[in-house]
Design an enzyme around this catalytic site. Structure first.
Site, PDB file in Angstrom:
ATOM      1  N   ASN A 139     -49.921   2.007 -26.661  1.00  0.00           N
ATOM      2  CA  ASN A 139     -50.555   3.331 -26.695  1.00  0.00           C
ATOM      3  C   ASN A 139     -49.912   4.284 -27.697  1.00  0.00           C
ATOM      4  OD1 ASN A 139     -52.393   2.488 -24.825  1.00  0.00           O
ATOM      5  ND2 ASN A 139     -51.391   3.439 -23.071  1.00  0.00           N
ATOM      6  N   CYS A 163     -61.959  -0.772 -21.961  1.00  0.00           N
ATOM      7  CA  CYS A 163     -62.027  -0.978 -20.505  1.00  0.00           C
ATOM      8  C   CYS A 163     -63.103  -0.078 -19.908  1.00  0.00           C
ATOM      9  CB  CYS A 163     -60.706  -0.580 -19.833  1.00  0.00           C
ATOM     10  SG  CYS A 163     -59.295  -1.587 -20.241  1.00  0.00           S
ATOM     11  N   ARG A 214     -64.974   8.172 -20.103  1.00  0.00           N
ATOM     12  CA  ARG A 214     -63.919   8.553 -21.058  1.00  0.00           C
ATOM     13  C   ARG A 214     -64.645   9.097 -22.275  1.00  0.00           C
ATOM     14  NH1 ARG A 214     -59.634   3.733 -21.884  1.00  0.00           N
ATOM     15  NH2 ARG A 214     -58.606   3.712 -19.884  1.00  0.00           N
ATOM     16  N   LYS A 266     -59.532  20.021 -20.860  1.00  0.00           N
ATOM     17  CA  LYS A 266     -58.693  19.285 -19.912  1.00  0.00           C
ATOM     18  C   LYS A 266     -57.687  18.470 -20.704  1.00  0.00           C
ATOM     19  CE  LYS A 266     -61.449  15.182 -19.189  1.00  0.00           C
ATOM     20  NZ  LYS A 266     -62.268  14.359 -18.407  1.00  0.00           N
ATOM     21  N   ARG A 323     -61.691   1.241 -27.626  1.00  0.00           N
ATOM     22  CA  ARG A 323     -61.876   2.689 -27.654  1.00  0.00           C
ATOM     23  C   ARG A 323     -61.036   3.378 -28.728  1.00  0.00           C
ATOM     24  NH1 ARG A 323     -64.622   4.105 -23.762  1.00  0.00           N
ATOM     25  NH2 ARG A 323     -64.313   6.234 -24.416  1.00  0.00           N
ATOM     26  N   VAL A 376     -66.077  11.145 -25.612  1.00  0.00           N
ATOM     27  CA  VAL A 376     -65.441  11.553 -26.869  1.00  0.00           C
ATOM     28  C   VAL A 376     -65.682  13.043 -27.155  1.00  0.00           C
ATOM     29  CG1 VAL A 376     -65.498   9.257 -27.908  1.00  0.00           C
ATOM     30  CG2 VAL A 376     -67.446  10.779 -28.205  1.00  0.00           C
ATOM     31  N   LEU A 416     -64.228  15.742 -26.262  1.00  0.00           N
ATOM     32  CA  LEU A 416     -63.061  16.572 -26.579  1.00  0.00           C
ATOM     33  C   LEU A 416     -62.586  16.329 -28.006  1.00  0.00           C
ATOM     34  CD1 LEU A 416     -61.182  16.135 -23.180  1.00  0.00           C
ATOM     35  CD2 LEU A 416     -62.264  18.225 -23.987  1.00  0.00           C
ATOM     36  N   SER A 448     -56.087  15.646 -22.424  1.00  0.00           N
ATOM     37  CA  SER A 448     -56.589  14.370 -22.934  1.00  0.00           C
ATOM     38  C   SER A 448     -55.629  13.841 -23.987  1.00  0.00           C
ATOM     39  CB  SER A 448     -57.980  14.561 -23.547  1.00  0.00           C
ATOM     40  OG  SER A 448     -58.296  13.485 -24.414  1.00  0.00           O
TER      41      SER A 448
END
EC number: 2.5.1.7
Length: 419
Positions: free
Chosen positions: A23, A115, A120, A160, A91, A122, A124, A162
């Protein structure tokens, strides 16, 4: 499709060397698009998502090669579109958009895959780039971004927290005109690592690791050498493996200060834990873990990516433990699979109530997402009999050579090639 066949029960003990963080490696690979000189990225894990990212960078015109480190030369990037055939499995490809529009004034990315855990979106990423002055269109399944001249610094308050959108805005803002402030920014160690990589290239960033990141735009970024931080989720996964099997383990090439919330819960579960600068040891002294209550939330709280592993821990622990998931919906798909192995759990809204059992039994189970599949493999290691875990391509997206590392700890695990 490949499967894992696991024969249990085994006590897992020994040493494991932790790989670089997926990540952090993925956003850093895409951030290399901002560099006008070659970069070398060390400690990049060998994973499916990393291979896909490198392939995507090559398709955009970057020179990418791997010989131990990953070398990227993005001077000759001349394609500004990340196509569906590469993006559909991953992603992370949305992270190409910010660097492309910031450096070249245009970029388009097919809407991403990955996943299937809940929404989830996009949005933002898109609103962040719009606030920096980009024009965004959604056409034919693509997000298309463009700007005349340079992006402009802005004061952005995230709706939020992210991780993904914080990365996108931070990367794009490095080449914007003026200062960008991101409020309610994500604080994850991987954000800090991405920021530190950009600073190595000449970016001016401060506040990474807090909820307020300040980026002063520069005209260009150069090259450099950077080492990706160790994977805290892989570290946590192996610590849980030792805890549930009543074993002991030393994780080398780890970064203990990225795992405070996880280590605290493992201590609550009865583990004896010691840490050094780049290692963590866990010893259960042959004891069964105690059930713990866990609530996931953005960093520095307990990470959602460790939720499935702790669900498993609770299901074989003494007592009853509650696991509450606040980050993603639809992230308990491993629970019915673990129930097939004899686990006792009830799902109520966003909480799993785990009633610990003395032992699990081997069964045929199916991986549904990356971290859930890791918990099924660990369950197989401690269950009596044979467990077959299907659809393990999910695991290959996030764990480097998990079967080799588990085997070195005493697991009886084999990869069975699919048809």
């Amino acid at each position: 499709m490949d499967k894992f066949r696991v024969q249990g029960p085994t006590k897992l003990q020994g040493e494991v060397t932790i790989s670089g963080a997926k990540n952090a490696a993925l956003p850093i690979l895409f951030a290399a698009l901002l560099a006008e000189e070659p970069v070398e990225i060390q400690n990049v894990p060998k994973l499916k998502d990393v291979d896909t990212s490198m392939k995507l960078l090559s398709q955009l015109g970057a020179k990418v090669e791997r010989n131990g480190s990953v070398h990227i030369d993005a001077r000759d990037v001349n394609v500004f579109c990340a196509p569906y055939d590469l993006v559909k499995t991953m992603r992370a490809s949305i992270w190409a958009l910010g660097p492309l529009v910031a450096r070249f004034g245009q970029g388009q990315v097919s809407l991403p895959g990955g996943c299937t855990i809940g929404a989830r979106p996009v949005d933002l990423h898109i609103s962040g780039l719009e606030q920096l002055g980009a024009t965004i269109k959604l056409e034919e399944g693509y997000v298309k971004a463009s700007v005349d001249g340079r992006l402009k610094g802005a004061h952005i308050v995230m709706d939020k927290v992210s991780v993904g959108a914080t990365v996108t805005i931070m990367c794009a803002a490095t080449l914007a005109e003026g200062t960008t402030i991101i409020e309610n920014a994500a604080r994850e160690p991987e954000i800090v690592d991405t920021a530190n990589f950009l600073i190595t290239l000449g970016a001016k960033i401060s506040g990474q690791g807090t909820d307020r990141i300040v980026i002063e735009g520069v005209e260009r970024l150069g090259g450099g050498v950077y080492r990706v931080l160790p994977d805290r989720i892989e570290t946590g996964t192996f610590l849980v493996a030792a805890a549930i099997s009543r074993g002991k383990i030393i994780c080398r090439n780890a970064q203990p200060d990225t795992l405070d919330a996880v280590l605290a819960k493992l201590r609550d579960a009865g583990a004896d834990i010691e840490v050094g600068e780049d290692w963590i040891s866990l010893d259960m002294h042959g004891k069964r873990p105690k059930a713990v209550n866990v609530r996931t939330a953005p960093h520095p709280a307990f990470p959602t990516d460790m939720q499935a592993q702790f669900t498993l821990l609770n299901l074989v622990a003494e007592g009853t433990g509650f696991i509450t998931e606040t980050v993603f919906e639809n992230r308990f798909m491993h629970v019915p699979e673990l129930s097939r192995m004899g686990a006792h759990a009830e799902i109520e809204s966003n909480t799993v109530i785990c009633h610990g059992v003395e032992k699990l039994s081997g069964a045929q189970v199916m991986a549904t997402d990356l971290r859930a599949s890791a918990s099924l493999v660990l369950a197989g290691c401690i269950a009596e009999g044979t467990t077959v875990v299907d659809r393990i391509y999910h695991i290959d997206r996030g764990y480097e050579r998990i079967e080799d590392k588990l085997r070195a700890l005493g697991a009886n695990i084999k990869r069975v090639k699919g048809e």
